[in-house]
Design a protein around this motif. Structure first.
Motif, PDB file in Angstrom:
ATOM      1  N   ALA A 640       0.819  -1.209   0.000  1.00  0.00           N
ATOM      2  CA  ALA A 640       0.000   0.000   0.000  1.00  0.00           C
ATOM      3  C   ALA A 640       0.854   1.261   0.000  1.00  0.00           C
ATOM      4  N   ALA A 641       2.093   1.163   0.465  1.00  0.00           N
ATOM      5  CA  ALA A 641       2.963   2.339   0.503  1.00  0.00           C
ATOM      6  C   ALA A 641       3.457   2.735  -0.878  1.00  0.00           C
ATOM      7  N   VAL A 744       5.685   7.847  -5.078  1.00  0.00           N
ATOM      8  CA  VAL A 744       4.594   7.673  -4.120  1.00  0.00           C
ATOM      9  C   VAL A 744       5.126   7.220  -2.774  1.00  0.00           C
ATOM     10  N   ARG A 745       6.138   6.361  -2.792  1.00  0.00           N
ATOM     11  CA  ARG A 745       6.668   5.790  -1.547  1.00  0.00           C
ATOM     12  C   ARG A 745       7.052   6.888  -0.561  1.00  0.00           C
ATOM     13  N   SER A 750       0.275   8.398  -0.646  1.00  0.00           N
ATOM     14  CA  SER A 750       0.250   6.948  -0.519  1.00  0.00           C
ATOM     15  C   SER A 750      -1.003   6.504   0.231  1.00  0.00           C
ATOM     16  N   VAL A 751      -1.556   5.358  -0.172  1.00  0.00           N
ATOM     17  CA  VAL A 751      -2.755   4.845   0.487  1.00  0.00           C
ATOM     18  C   VAL A 751      -2.416   3.970   1.696  1.00  0.00           C
ATOM     19  N   ALA A 752      -1.144   3.954   2.085  1.00  0.00           N
ATOM     20  CA  ALA A 752      -0.725   3.053   3.167  1.00  0.00           C
ATOM     21  C   ALA A 752      -1.489   3.305   4.460  1.00  0.00           C
ATOM     22  N   PRO A 757     -12.223   1.785   1.681  1.00  0.00           N
ATOM     23  CA  PRO A 757     -12.001   1.923   0.247  1.00  0.00           C
ATOM     24  C   PRO A 757     -12.273   3.341  -0.214  1.00  0.00           C
ATOM     25  N   PRO A 758     -11.937   3.664  -1.474  1.00  0.00           N
ATOM     26  CA  PRO A 758     -12.225   4.986  -2.000  1.00  0.00           C
ATOM     27  C   PRO A 758     -13.711   5.321  -1.867  1.00  0.00           C
TER      28      PRO A 758
END
Length: 1010
Positions: A640-641, A744-745, A750-752, A757-758
């Motif tokens: 996710a990261a 992104v990392r 990031s979604v981490a 959910p969206p």
């Protein structure tokens, strides 16, 4: 035209030639990896073919150059030929794929990279595809040298300037390709940019050729072909061996600082090439006479030896100075600056060798084109040997310090030989002695262990211990030991944490879901392919209904690392007779396989790395789909990261374009699992059937009831299609994951850290059962936003579940009391009420529940009272009844806690220390079994630590506490638990290295309390 004006124009053209050449090299290496795969064999053969073409072109130009009347015109036509032949390469690649499939395809099983004939095919095809354009590239320098050099005094200077500016163009081409062209245009259009550059050079060179006509320096009979010091040819060849073996070594070593992304490699290569360009330009000023050039050659070879040794000695300091977690931007710039400062001095020396060698070699009246061509060909031939031998033989055999020591020694001996030829034996012996001293110092230093433990995403715990280090053909593999776990890394990037037999089960492992989901969703799964061995966790405890497990691993040393860990790990996957290891690139292995598989599980390494990026594209997914049986399941991992919402949509869109049914699961916050198939998936009740037939595998994965699977569902098939709509698809030509994931990392996008959910994509209504499942799974995305999705009447119980998951028992009690007043018969709320008192004996009023009590509630309540009253006989009498409370009865958690209390009391009553030890060890095993359900439960881990204290087992106690902090995080641990942990720690005697770990853990606990 005035020659003073022509030379700068030709310099500009040659700068552009170098730029285009590196654009081609980058693009062709990547495009050929789609045909041959990313194995070291394939990559090395492409590099060898590219450089062999350069050497052949230079040699040919040296022979025919004296017969060419207008070298500038021919140079222009060569540039046009490069452009035209470059456009033909993609068609050759398509033809090569067809030939590869015809010659080696449809094999039984998955072939290994070393299978007979495949390596020869790679080398032959790469050479045939690249021979024409690369040979034309190699011929350009000798031709221009013939034109620009008018007399012997200019030879070293002007050849050095041409070489320097061409290399500077390569610097620009490397950076431009990575940072601009590939992200903006993709592979195919990037090649067109290089073609346009070649076309522009052709136009300019043609115009220059008309203005210069046939110069005196370039007339066919103007130059003789006499040569001077031919001994310099093998010397410059060995210098090429050293230079390129060093490039292979430093690329591998510095990946621990910069990471393996396109940007990191381009940044490092640009730094090295810049040093070479500057070195060549400086050396051109000292290349006026052969004797002067020879003495300078001695200096730069000794300088290369000395600066290489100093760089190696300073390499360990990069672990302290380099930024962590920054793969792009300022962090990458800082890391690149450190690496450039380390390598620039030796790069300057290696860059200086070519113009100096040309001047040494050329005798009076020697044709400049022939001289530069022969030196270039020998140097490039040495570079081929250096690159191949370092990657395949020297580096794996000698390691980093052995290879560097050999390189330093060779550079020093080359200096000694040159000094002996020029100034006699005295200076030669002195140079050789200096070389031996420097090489000995490098060997004495040993490998840079601190740097090898460092990684661009972070280093292992400072209290971890490096247990194993191996340098393979494509990666450096390390194993660190900490907290009862092995930390396996390749090139500094984390691959897997492997549990030892002494460690508790810990948090839910995504890897366990990866090997289980295919059998849950398709019970008929019998034939499984796993892409990437890593730490082998994905191959642990594969359901027994699976008959064959094929593991495709790129690096042989990863397999060796798993063999090293086997005797001490909790589960040894390599001991499973179903497991078959194939050493190859997964894409190539699947391409050539004639079998069809029930499931393919892809856990390729990080998506920006060269060895894995091509496993995240539409072409790979289509290949995987073509190798699966009807209804087969494809499972894809993603951290996710490494993705923001845009990249997540891209990955879903790429899968949806290949398979009509795609689900996205998030077993816990750090990872996503994508499951794809050509046929619809069963409903969540499949979990119950799987648990009935595979109870052990179900418990390991934490898949014991339908809610366990549903709770982790992030997007169902319909939501996946809606989420993917309009998103870009990742392809071989434009691999968005490879190009964008490094940015992104570590970023805010990031979604981490995101839980639900969206917006608008929730796959199904949240239920209390799902909240319970999430609460039992440490690390799962359980947050207030999820609770708000519940009906209002369920939120107090859900809040109590959430509070208990992080040890906030008083909060849980305050939520439950008013709820129970209104709903006295709610089974789950009553069970949670009793659980609070089972784990917190200091709290009164365990029976503050309205009757009637169920049988299980009566047993639990009686046990709580017996413990409070110190009635040990009653507590022991209730032990069988506590053990009989089954999971998933909500009372199970409370009953388990009380059963452990009874077991501890019973063990203490054993007459002998040996019997007590056996009883306590039995309790540890029972707690470990419970931790498979209640992942990393802090209270259960505290009980395990207390038993370790009873056993006087310092490592068991410390490992258990470290696991609690690692899995739950210090922020989530109840201060009461932290204080109890600290009390146990302070009272235990710990030997040697455990003391350091105790200090670090105590400091972490203090920070948690503050």
């Amino acid at each position: 035209m005035n020659p003073a004006r022509v030379f700068p124009a030709l310099i500009a053209c040659f700068f552009a030639s170098g730029l285009a050449a590196l654009v081609y090299q980058t693009a062709w290496t990547r495009q050929l990896s789609f045909v041959f795969g990313a194995s070291e064999l394939a990559v090395a053969t492409v590099l060898a073919a590219y450089m062999a073409g350069l050497a052949l072109g230079a040699a040919a130009a040296g022979r025919i150059g004296p017969r060419i009347a207008n070298p500038v015109r021919v140079y222009g036509w060569l540039e046009l030929g490069i452009a035209v032949s470059a456009l033909a390469v993609p068609f050759g690649m398509k033809a090569a794929t067809g030939v590869l499939l015809h010659a080696f395809g449809d094999q039984a099983g998955l072939p290994a990279a070393a299978d007979g004939g495949i390596g020869f095919f790679y080398a032959s095809v790469a050479f045939l595809l690249l021979m024409i354009p690369t040979a034309l590239m190699g011929a350009t320098l000798p031709l221009l040298a013939r034109h620009v050099v008018q007399n012997d005094d200019e030879l070293g200077n002007k050849v050095g300037r041409l070489y320097a500016w061409n290399t500077a163009g390569a610097v620009a081409g490397t950076a431009l390709t990575a940072f601009v062209l590939l992200p903006a245009f993709g592979l195919g259009r990037t090649v067109w940019v290089a073609v346009a550059v070649n076309g522009l050079v052709f136009v300019i060179a043609s115009a220059l050729a008309r203005s210069v006509g046939v110069s005196a320096g370039a007339a066919p009979s103007a130059r003789e072909t006499r040569t001077g010091n031919t001994w310099i040819l093998p010397v410059i060849a060995m210098s090429g061996v050293v230079s390129f073996s060093g490039e292979v070594l430093w690329t591998r070593l510095l990946s621990h600082v910069l990471g393996g992304s396109v940007y990191a490699f381009a940044t490092m290569l640009s730094s090295v090439l810049l040093g070479i360009a500057i070195g060549a330009r400086i050396a051109s000023r000292f290349a006026s006479r052969p004797d002067r050039a020879a003495r300078a050659f001695v200096v730069v070879q000794l300088g290369a030896a000395l600066f290489t040794a100093l760089a190696f000695a300073a390499a360990d300091n990069l672990a302290d100075l380099a930024p962590v977690g920054a793969l792009t931007g300022a962090g990458l710039a800082r890391g690149a600056g450190l690496c450039a400062a380390l390598l620039l001095p030796s790069a300057l020396c290696f860059g200086a060798t070519y113009p100096l060698a040309v001047r040494i070699f050329a005798g009076a009246g020697t044709d400049p084109g022939s001289a530069s061509a022969r030196v270039y060909a020998w140097n490039t031939g040495g570079a081929i040997v250096g690159a191949l031998s370092a990657a395949f033989f020297v580096l794996p055999a000698l390691g980093f310090h052995g290879t560097l020591g050999a390189s330093v020694l060779v550079s020093g001996l080359l200096a000694a030989w040159t000094a002996w030829r020029v100034d006699g034996a005295g200076r030669g012996v002195a140079s050789a002695g200096a070389a031996l001293v420097i090489a000995g110092a490098v060997l004495w230093l040993g490998p840079p262990e601190r740097l090898l433990q460092h990684g661009p995403l972070g280093s292992p715990s400072p209290n971890s211990r490096l247990e194993w280090l191996s340098v393979g053909r494509s990666a450096t593999v390390t194993i660190n030991r900490h907290s009862g776990r092995f930390d396996v890394r390749t090139n500094g990037l984390p691959e897997s944490k492997v549990r030892t037999a002494a460690a508790p089960a810990g948090r839910l492992l995504t890897a366990t879901w990866m090997n289980t989901l295919p059998s849950v969703l398709r019970p008929e799964t019998r034939n499984l392919v796993v892409v990437g061995l890593g730490g082998g966790v994905v191959v642990e405890n594969v359901p027994e209904s699976v008959e064959r497990i094929h593991v495709v691993e790129l690096e042989a040393e990863v397999v060796a690392a798993n063999e090293y860990m086997a005797p001490r790990r909790a589960i040894d996957p390599l001991a499973d007779p179903r497991v078959e290891i194939v050493e190859n690139d997964a894409r190539t292995a699947l391409l050539l396989s004639g079998e069809r598989y029930d499931a393919i599980v892809a856990q390729a390494s990080h998506p920006w790395t060269a060895g894995s990026a091509h496993l995240y594209t539409r072409e790979f997914f289509s290949l995987a789909a073509s190798r699966m049986r009807p209804g087969g399941v494809f499972v894809q991992w993603m951290g996710a990261a490494f993705v923001d919402e845009s990249l997540l949509r891209t990955l879903v869109a790429t899968l949806v374009e290949t398979w009509p049914y795609v689900r996205v699961y998030r077993p816990y916050a750090a990872n996503f699992l994508f499951v794809a198939s050509a046929q619809p998936f069963p409903d969540d009740e499949a979990v119950s059937a799987f648990h009935a037939t595979h109870p052990s595998a179900a418990r390991l994965a934490g898949l014991l009831r339908p809610d366990d699977l549903a709770a982790a569902l992030y997007l169902d098939a319909a939501a996946s299609r809606a989420f993917a709509e309009g998103a870009a698809v990742a392809t071989d030509d434009r691999n968005w994951l490879q190009m964008r994931s490094p940015f992104v990392r570590g970023s805010r996008e990031s979604v981490a850290a995101q839980g639900p959910p969206p917006t608008g994509m929730t796959p199904a209504p949240m239920t209390l059962g799902r909240i319970r499942s999430l609460a039992e799974r440490s690390g799962a995305p359980l947050n207030k936003a999820l609770l708000r999705e519940l009906p209002a009447e369920d939120r107090p119980v859900a809040g109590a579940l959430r509070a208990l998951a992080t040890g906030r028992r008083l909060t849980a009690r305050s939520l439950l009391q008013p709820f129970l007043a209104e709903h006295p018969g709610d089974r789950l709320a009553r069970a949670l009420h009793l659980q609070i008192y089972a784990v917190a004996p200091e709290l009164p009023n365990a029976r503050a529940l309205e009757p009637p009590f169920s049988v299980g509630e009566t047993i639990v309540a009686d046990a709580i009272d017996a413990r409070r009253d110190g009635d040990l006989a009653l507590l022991l009498a209730l032990k069988p009844g506590l053990a009989a409370v089954p999971w998933p009865d909500p009372l199970h958690r409370a009953a388990l806690e009380l059963w452990i209390d009874a077991g501890v009391a019973e063990a203490r009553r054993r007459p002998g220390s040996e019997e007590r030890g056996v009883a306590f060890r039995r309790l540890v095993r029972a707690i470990d079994e419970a931790l498979r359900v209640y992942r990393a439960d802090a209270d259960l881990l505290l009980r395990r630590a207390e038993i370790g204290f009873e056993l006087d087992d310092a490592e068991l106690t410390l490992v258990t506490m470290e696991t609690a902090f690692e899995a739950g995080g210090a922020r989530d641990l109840n201060p009461r638990l932290v204080l109890e942990f600290r009390t146990i720690l302070a009272s235990m005697k710990m030997p040697g290295e455990l003391r350091l770990r105790r200090v670090a853990l105590a400091e972490a606990m203090t920070r948690a309390l503050n």
